[in-house]
Design an enzyme around this catalytic site. Structure first.
Site, short mmCIF file in Angstrom:
data_model
loop_
_atom_site.label_atom_id
_atom_site.label_comp_id
_atom_site.label_asym_id
_atom_site.label_seq_id
_atom_site.Cartn_x
_atom_site.Cartn_y
_atom_site.Cartn_z
N HIS A 74 -12.34 -0.34 17.72
CA HIS A 74 -13.67 0.87 18.13
C HIS A 74 -13.26 0.72 19.96
CE1 HIS A 74 -14.49 -2.09 14.58
NE2 HIS A 74 -14.95 -0.89 14.08
N SER A 77 -5.16 2.20 7.51
CA SER A 77 -4.60 3.75 8.40
C SER A 77 -4.10 3.57 9.92
CB SER A 77 -6.42 4.73 8.25
OG SER A 77 -6.71 3.97 9.02
N1 GLN Z 1 -7.78 0.74 5.03
C1 GLN Z 1 -8.99 0.92 5.96
C2 GLN Z 1 -8.77 1.84 7.04
O1 GLN Z 1 -7.70 1.13 7.96
C3 GLN Z 1 -10.41 0.07 6.12
C4 GLN Z 1 -11.20 1.06 6.78
C5 GLN Z 1 -12.51 0.41 7.01
O2 GLN Z 1 -12.52 -0.68 7.10
N2 GLN Z 1 -13.25 0.43 6.86
O3 GLN Z 1 -8.84 2.65 7.68
#
Ligand code: GLN
Ligand code: ZN
Length: 770
Positions: free
Chosen positions: A704, A443
């Site tokens: 994060h 994402s």
């Molecule tokens: N592909 C998802 C993203 O990049 C993975 C999200 C996750 O690991 N929770 O948002």
């Protein structure tokens, strides 16, 4: 019709109860009040008023709906473990010197220049608690009066409550040593001092007239050491010896108590609340424990963390079966109802057949009351309720014979077979990627334009074509940006997804969505888990259009993104009328078709995310292998349909994967990306030590946090990585998706990542090529 009656069976004080209740508000009132308070729009008074109104309506609802014992102290501004840390003054120095609420929210959310406490999963649920930090210098004392104040507040309304708190052992076992604690310090070392304050609190509550207190000890449904079990026994023996105290109800949920049951039965606690839903062995364990003849057992007969109606007749039978082994009974939910939505009556759009099979928190309270009534007055008194429950349970979920036929035709060769060396060679030839390939997890930031387009489509302000155009524009922007930054493997950025599970659930048959089915995930954050109610299948391709569009814009490989079967199950409410393994395989077949369509459309890389792989791991080792077996099998079913040259990735969202390392290996993905930035590459050493032989992308920067890493920092991380694993098997990526970040943060970070990877390539190339 025969009717059974057990009049003296129920404990008169407890009768029908629940172990806890949601607190975010039926319309997420607390979320809104908190966010408004945090943004400075409203003050403490408004926040306190919302909180008081929520507490009041919870107590009144529970009381009016017929509970004999109403749980108290279940309200929290953010998290009950954090409340307890503050109650006992387990507040690290850096959060002191603020108001009570100021220091509380500083621990929960941080402040400029001050990071919050660590947030982590509450056992195997999707709720997260804040991890208290303790050190040998922690001096517990009663610092607030929350449980007492809430008891008084309810009493003013004419309602007697049973204060609920985490028990002393679970509190210490959930806490972690502060970073500067001396080596060898364990939080359990603080038990004596902590028991002093628990004792003080119990005396205060007794003086107030509190009859029962509930201490939650879910830490004991996991395997515990003999030392921990001894500590449990001596702690409760000590609390029971207090000259003046309320009766103690110790609750163990999310599994069976095992050895802890005998330990607790050997103490003077008056009651044990047990989970009879999550482990079918729990009942036999209880009937075998003779010392329960002098205790009240609060039977958790109604599933507190799933949304299906209870088989009331079976629940009454189970209760009746327990009666011979215990002094008296209470009837309850298996755990707090925190984990389910408030009220089914708020849902208007659900398919009527699905709806009849469901029970949310309010309905579960009624179920508990009905079971208790059957025990008091005989099943004849609740004949109508039992008949309705039977009828609802007789309703079949969506059935898809085609999926069932496919499942029964599955052969071992439909699951991914070992062959990494062969696949890796084919992929090298086809993809021609450099060592230390750079990529992202999927994402990109969800901009306000993206969100506005999604909301506009929902509200009918824009049509399907307008929405598609907006998403395509966003995908193009994200692809161009990645090219400009110089990433090797691109993604489309997932702008069309609200949530990685919800998105697929909305597009697969067999799932239903709710309108108001919010469940607290942490603090003010709520999720609306989809309901997996019937056979799952895929009517048409889901992601292919977006991924192929992205690939059409660039020569670099675009990695397609799917959510794996375990994660789809972990973040949904899942049917219980067939083994999870079967349900997971149905989801896997749908994904398998999607993978095949992506491959056919020319996508050369497909990532199947399994961030929840570890979170579903059962608390006791005795059940872990079975789980790992079906979880891994489903992933391998989803990913096995492709040619050797199509590369399969997976992504896992945590770094402490010691207990699932064999499972990760067994997934047999060609490339596995992991969170690692915060554990400074320990991950790689663990992987190397476990003999992991495929490619790995350890997260080299922590998404994060809003902090932007610089190139040298990432280079240092890469140097550590290259020291642990050969560069050809290493990928370079952030440690999770970028969805929650902003462009001014991620753009410089990704540029630094690419520069660092280029520099590291130079360093690790054979001398002749430098
Ligand atoms: N592909 C998802 C993203 O990049 C993975 C999200 C996750 O690991 N929770 O948002
Ligand atoms: Zn992640």
């Amino acid at each position: 019709m025969a009717t059974t009656q057990h009049s003296s069976a129920l404990n008169p004080d407890i009768g029908a109860t629940v172990l806890g209740y949601p607190r975010i508000g039926p319309r997420r009132e607390l979320k809104k009040a908190l966010e408004s308070y945090w943004s400075g729009h409203t003050g403490t008074d408004e926040l306190e008023a919302t909180a008081a109104a929520l507490r009041r309506s919870t107590w009144e609802t529970l009381y009016a709906n017929g509970l004999d014992s109403v749980p108290g102290n279940t309200f929290s501004f953010y998290d009950q473990v954090l409340d307890t840390a503050q109650l006992f003054d387990a507040v690290p120095e850096r959060y002191r010197g603020l108001s009570t609420l100021g220091s509380y929210f500083a621990m929960a959310r941080g402040r400029p220049g001050l990071s919050p406490l660590e947030l982590t999963k509450w056992f195997d649920t999707n709720y997260h608690y804040l991890v208290p930090e303790l050190s040998p210098d922690t001096r517990f004392r009663l610092a607030t009066a929350k449980p007492l104040a809430e008891y008084r507040e309810a009493r003013e309304l004419g309602i007697t409550t049973r204060p609920v708190l985490p028990g002393p052992l679970t509190f210490l076992l959930l806490a972690k040593p502060a970073a500067d604690s001396p080596a060898g310090f364990r939080t359990l070392d603080l038990l004596d001092g902590l028991l002093d304050v628990y004792a003080e609190l119990l005396e205060l509550l007794a003086a107030e007239g509190v009859a029962w207190v509930q201490f939650d000890e879910p830490a004991f449904v996991a395997d515990r050491t003999p030392e921990e079990l001894r500590a449990l026994g001596s702690a409760y023996t000590r609390l029971c010896a207090l000259p003046s105290r309320p009766s103690l109800l110790v609750a163990g949920y999310f599994g069976r108590l095992g050895d802890a049951l005998g330990v607790l039965a050997g103490t003077g606690v008056e009651g044990l609340a047990v989970d009879l839903v999550s482990d079918e062995r729990a009942l036999a364990e209880l009937t075998a424990e003779r010392r329960l003849r002098d205790k009240t057992v609060v039977a958790g007969l109604v599933d507190g963390r799933n949304v299906w109606r209870t088989d009331l007749r079976a629940a009454v039978r189970t209760a009746a079966c327990l009666l011979g082994s215990v002094r008296d009974l209470g009837v309850s939910t298996s755990c707090s109802l925190l984990h389910v939505p408030y009220d089914l009556d708020a849902e208007r759009g659900l398919d009527p057949v699905v709806r009849q099979r469901l029970a949310f928190a309010a309905q579960k309270v009624t179920e508990v009351v009905t079971i208790a009534r059957a025990l008091r007055e005989g099943t004849g008194a609740v004949a109508g309720e039992l008949a309705r429950a039977d009828q609802a349970r007789g309703l079949a979920g969506r059935r898809d014979d085609q999926v069932r036929a496919r499942l029964s035709a599955l052969r071992p060769e439909h699951r991914r077979r070992p062959g990494y060396a062969r696949r890796a060679a084919a992929q090298r030839d086809r993809l021609r990627l450099p060592a230390l390939t750079t990529t992202t997890i999927g994402s990109f930031p969800q901009t306000s334009e993206v969100r506005a387009a999604r909301a506009g489509l929902r509200a009918g302000r824009i049509d399907e074509a307008g929405y598609t155009a907006a998403m395509r524009a966003e995908i193009e922007r994200v692809v161009r940006l990645q090219e400009d930054i110089g990433l090797d493997v691109l993604v489309h950025g997932e702008p069309e997804r609200n949530d990685m599970v919800q998105y697929f659930a909305e597009r697969l048959d067999g799932f239903a969505a709710t309108e108001h089915g919010w469940v607290q995930s942490y603090g003010s954050r709520c999720v609306r888990p989809p309901i997996l109610h019937g056979d799952v299948s895929r009517a048409r391709p889901i992601t292919v259009g977006w991924s192929t569009y992205a690939q059409s814009l660039t020569d670099r490989p675009v990695k397609a993104m799917l959510t794996g079967p375990v994660t789809m199950l972990a973040w949904s409410f899942v049917r219980t009328d067939q083994p999870l393994a079967e349900t997971a395989d149905q989801v896997a077949l749908a994904l398998r078709d999607e993978v095949a369509d992506l491959e056919r459309a020319g996508l050369r890389i497909v990532q199947v995310d399994e961030p929840a792989l570890r979170e579903l791991l059962p608390p006791r080792q005795e059940r872990q292998q079975e789980y790992v077996d079906w979880g891994v099998a489903a992933f391998r079913l989803a990913t096995a349909g492709v040619a050797d040259a199509t590369q399969i990735h997976t992504h896992l969202c945590y770094s402490e994967f010691g207990d699932v390392i064999a499972a990760i290996d067994a997934l047999d993905a060609d490339v596995t990306s992991l969170e690692a930035a915060r554990s400074t590459m320990e991950v790689l050493h663990d992987l190397a030590a476990a003999g992991f032989s495929r490619a790995v992308g350890p997260g080299v920067y922590d998404i994060h946090s809003p902090r932007v890493p610089d190139r040298d920092e990432i280079r240092a991380a890469l140097a550590a990585a290259v020291a642990a694993l050969p560069a050809e098997r290493l990928w370079v990526n952030p440690d999770c998706g970028l969805k929650t970040r902003r462009y001014p943060e991620i753009e410089p970070a990704l540029r630094a990542l690419v520069e660092a990877a280029h520099a590291a390539r130079q360093d690790s190339a054979p001398p002749s090529l430098r």
